[in-house]
Design a protein around this motif. Sequence first.
Motif, short mmCIF file in Angstrom:
data_model
loop_
_atom_site.label_atom_id
_atom_site.label_comp_id
_atom_site.label_asym_id
_atom_site.label_seq_id
_atom_site.Cartn_x
_atom_site.Cartn_y
_atom_site.Cartn_z
N THR A 250 16.60 119.35 -85.99
CA THR A 250 17.86 118.79 -85.52
C THR A 250 17.62 117.81 -84.39
O THR A 250 18.16 116.70 -84.36
CB THR A 250 18.80 119.91 -85.04
OG1 THR A 250 19.12 120.76 -86.15
CG2 THR A 250 20.08 119.34 -84.46
N SER A 251 16.80 118.22 -83.43
CA SER A 251 16.52 117.38 -82.27
C SER A 251 15.90 116.04 -82.67
O SER A 251 16.35 114.97 -82.24
CB SER A 251 15.59 118.12 -81.31
OG SER A 251 15.26 117.33 -80.20
N LYS A 252 14.85 116.10 -83.50
CA LYS A 252 14.15 114.88 -83.89
C LYS A 252 15.02 113.99 -84.78
O LYS A 252 15.01 112.76 -84.65
CB LYS A 252 12.83 115.22 -84.59
CG LYS A 252 11.77 115.78 -83.65
CD LYS A 252 10.51 116.19 -84.40
CE LYS A 252 9.74 115.00 -84.92
NZ LYS A 252 9.12 114.16 -83.87
N THR A 253 15.77 114.62 -85.69
CA THR A 253 16.61 113.84 -86.60
C THR A 253 17.75 113.16 -85.85
O THR A 253 18.03 111.97 -86.06
CB THR A 253 17.18 114.74 -87.71
OG1 THR A 253 16.09 115.33 -88.43
CG2 THR A 253 18.04 113.94 -88.67
N GLU A 254 18.41 113.90 -84.96
CA GLU A 254 19.53 113.33 -84.21
C GLU A 254 19.07 112.21 -83.28
O GLU A 254 19.83 111.28 -83.00
CB GLU A 254 20.27 114.41 -83.44
CG GLU A 254 21.07 115.36 -84.32
CD GLU A 254 22.08 114.63 -85.19
OE1 GLU A 254 22.81 113.77 -84.67
OE2 GLU A 254 22.12 114.90 -86.40
N ALA A 255 17.85 112.29 -82.79
CA ALA A 255 17.32 111.23 -81.92
C ALA A 255 17.27 109.91 -82.68
O ALA A 255 17.52 108.83 -82.11
CB ALA A 255 15.93 111.60 -81.40
N VAL A 256 16.95 109.96 -83.98
CA VAL A 256 16.91 108.75 -84.80
C VAL A 256 18.32 108.36 -85.25
O VAL A 256 18.71 107.19 -85.18
CB VAL A 256 15.97 108.96 -86.02
CG1 VAL A 256 16.00 107.73 -86.93
CG2 VAL A 256 14.55 109.24 -85.55
N GLN A 257 19.09 109.33 -85.72
CA GLN A 257 20.46 109.05 -86.18
C GLN A 257 21.28 108.38 -85.07
O GLN A 257 22.14 107.53 -85.35
CB GLN A 257 21.15 110.36 -86.59
CG GLN A 257 20.66 110.97 -87.89
CD GLN A 257 21.37 110.39 -89.11
OE1 GLN A 257 21.72 109.21 -89.14
NE2 GLN A 257 21.54 111.22 -90.13
N ALA A 258 21.02 108.76 -83.81
CA ALA A 258 21.84 108.27 -82.69
C ALA A 258 21.76 106.77 -82.50
O ALA A 258 22.66 106.16 -81.91
CB ALA A 258 21.43 108.98 -81.40
N VAL A 259 20.69 106.14 -82.98
CA VAL A 259 20.54 104.69 -82.78
C VAL A 259 20.67 103.91 -84.09
O VAL A 259 20.51 102.69 -84.10
CB VAL A 259 19.20 104.34 -82.09
CG1 VAL A 259 19.19 104.86 -80.67
CG2 VAL A 259 18.01 104.90 -82.87
N ALA A 260 20.95 104.61 -85.19
CA ALA A 260 21.19 103.92 -86.46
C ALA A 260 22.55 103.22 -86.41
O ALA A 260 23.48 103.69 -85.74
CB ALA A 260 21.15 104.91 -87.63
N LYS A 261 22.67 102.09 -87.11
CA LYS A 261 23.94 101.35 -87.11
C LYS A 261 25.06 102.21 -87.68
O LYS A 261 26.18 102.24 -87.15
CB LYS A 261 23.80 100.05 -87.89
CG LYS A 261 25.03 99.16 -87.81
CD LYS A 261 24.78 97.81 -88.45
CE LYS A 261 25.99 96.90 -88.28
NZ LYS A 261 25.76 95.57 -88.90
N THR A 262 24.78 102.88 -88.78
CA THR A 262 25.71 103.85 -89.36
C THR A 262 24.93 105.12 -89.67
O THR A 262 23.75 105.05 -90.06
CB THR A 262 26.36 103.32 -90.65
OG1 THR A 262 25.33 102.98 -91.59
CG2 THR A 262 27.22 102.11 -90.36
N ARG A 263 25.56 106.25 -89.50
CA ARG A 263 24.89 107.52 -89.72
C ARG A 263 24.44 107.64 -91.16
O ARG A 263 25.20 107.36 -92.09
CB ARG A 263 25.82 108.67 -89.35
CG ARG A 263 25.15 110.03 -89.39
CD ARG A 263 26.06 111.14 -88.90
NE ARG A 263 25.35 112.40 -88.93
CZ ARG A 263 24.57 112.84 -87.94
NH1 ARG A 263 24.43 112.11 -86.83
NH2 ARG A 263 23.95 114.00 -88.04
N MET A 264 23.18 108.06 -91.36
CA MET A 264 22.63 108.18 -92.71
C MET A 264 22.98 109.53 -93.30
O MET A 264 23.15 110.53 -92.59
CB MET A 264 21.10 108.00 -92.66
CG MET A 264 20.65 106.68 -92.06
SD MET A 264 18.86 106.51 -92.03
CE MET A 264 18.51 106.38 -93.79
N GLU A 265 23.08 109.58 -94.62
CA GLU A 265 23.26 110.85 -95.32
C GLU A 265 22.01 111.71 -95.12
O GLU A 265 20.89 111.20 -95.02
CB GLU A 265 23.50 110.62 -96.81
CG GLU A 265 24.78 109.87 -97.13
CD GLU A 265 26.03 110.68 -96.77
OE1 GLU A 265 25.95 111.94 -96.81
OE2 GLU A 265 27.07 110.06 -96.47
#
Length: 375
Positions: A250-265
């Motif tokens: 969760t920690s590692k994934t959210e760190a990347v999702q947080a800076v994506a233009k749109t949240r990935m599936e």
Amino acid sequence: MKTKGGIRIAIVGVGNCASALIQGIHYYGPNRHNEEVIGLMHESLGGYRPSDIEVVAAFDIDARKVGTDVSRAIFAAPNCVVKFEPNIPDSGVTVRMGAVLDGMSEHMANHDEKRSFVRAGAPEPSREDVVAELRRSGAEILVNYLPVGSEKATRFYAECALEAGVGFINNIPVFIASDPEYAARFAERNVPIIGDDIKSQLGATIVHRVLTDLFAKRGVKMLHTYQLNTGGNTDFLNMKNQERLASKKTSKTEAVQAVAKTRMENEDIHVGPSDYVPWQNDNKVCFIRMEGHAFGNVPLELELRLSVQDSPNSAGVAIDMIRCCKLALDSGVGGVLAAPSAYFCKHPLVQYTDDEAHKMVEDFIATHSTEAVPA
């Protein structure tokens, strides 16, 4: 110029990361103050240098470390960190038995003792015992280096920090600083906390975040991405138990999702530890792949391989976290330190882009710094 007084810290978990931190405190000693300093984000932070940090208490559960001077315990098995500062004098601080709780995964017992933990036979301390040691030692900050998945043990030590009134730095992916209830309790007690889950200096997460942010800023739509990591230290062996990985992923994934233009599936992004390779020791190898569409909806692919010494890669960040926590203590500031948490951690209470977080932490340092004491 002479810096201000020291920073007294206690450490939970005298593993590879603690070893790299303590080696770094000595490596960046006074003899290097007038040299070109390589590897630090801040040589002096608010008047404090790395060598101002002093370990005054330490807790572990391994038989080869408990009862041993901390300066020797950092090189005891199963630690396999590179020795970049091997000549460390005895500190006079003896590693005390820590609370086990869920800090040791059962599967570790099935591996060679040189690679795994050997539980010490000493009695486990109560919360009152740990609090008493923190107070006796004069520790100002408690630094958590427990293994991934140590949910109960991390909460145990967070409670100890709250009761003793010492700052808490949570380097692992157990959600304390990012838990609103804990955040409120630390604020109520006016005790500073930084967390959760330390980002390495130039590690897989920060590189993946920067590239994800670059895709967004340059108009490339990211369709799929993965981050695969292998290593041979006890962290990777511990994470072979998939049940201990929920918060880490969760920690590692959210760190990347947080800076994506749109949240990935969820099915389009995979970020997490991948396998334990004993001969790699403390060498961590990361593979990142990113697939997207660029101008004209034309496909674009990026692949990257990053190889680092895992524990030293986080030690410089930990040194800055400790010094920021000390600035908060000096200024009477408690609760979650939002700027240091956002810049230094994967899973802060509030996520910001790295550019925003960098500016925030520099502003934090400037706001809470005082002049160093002239020699």
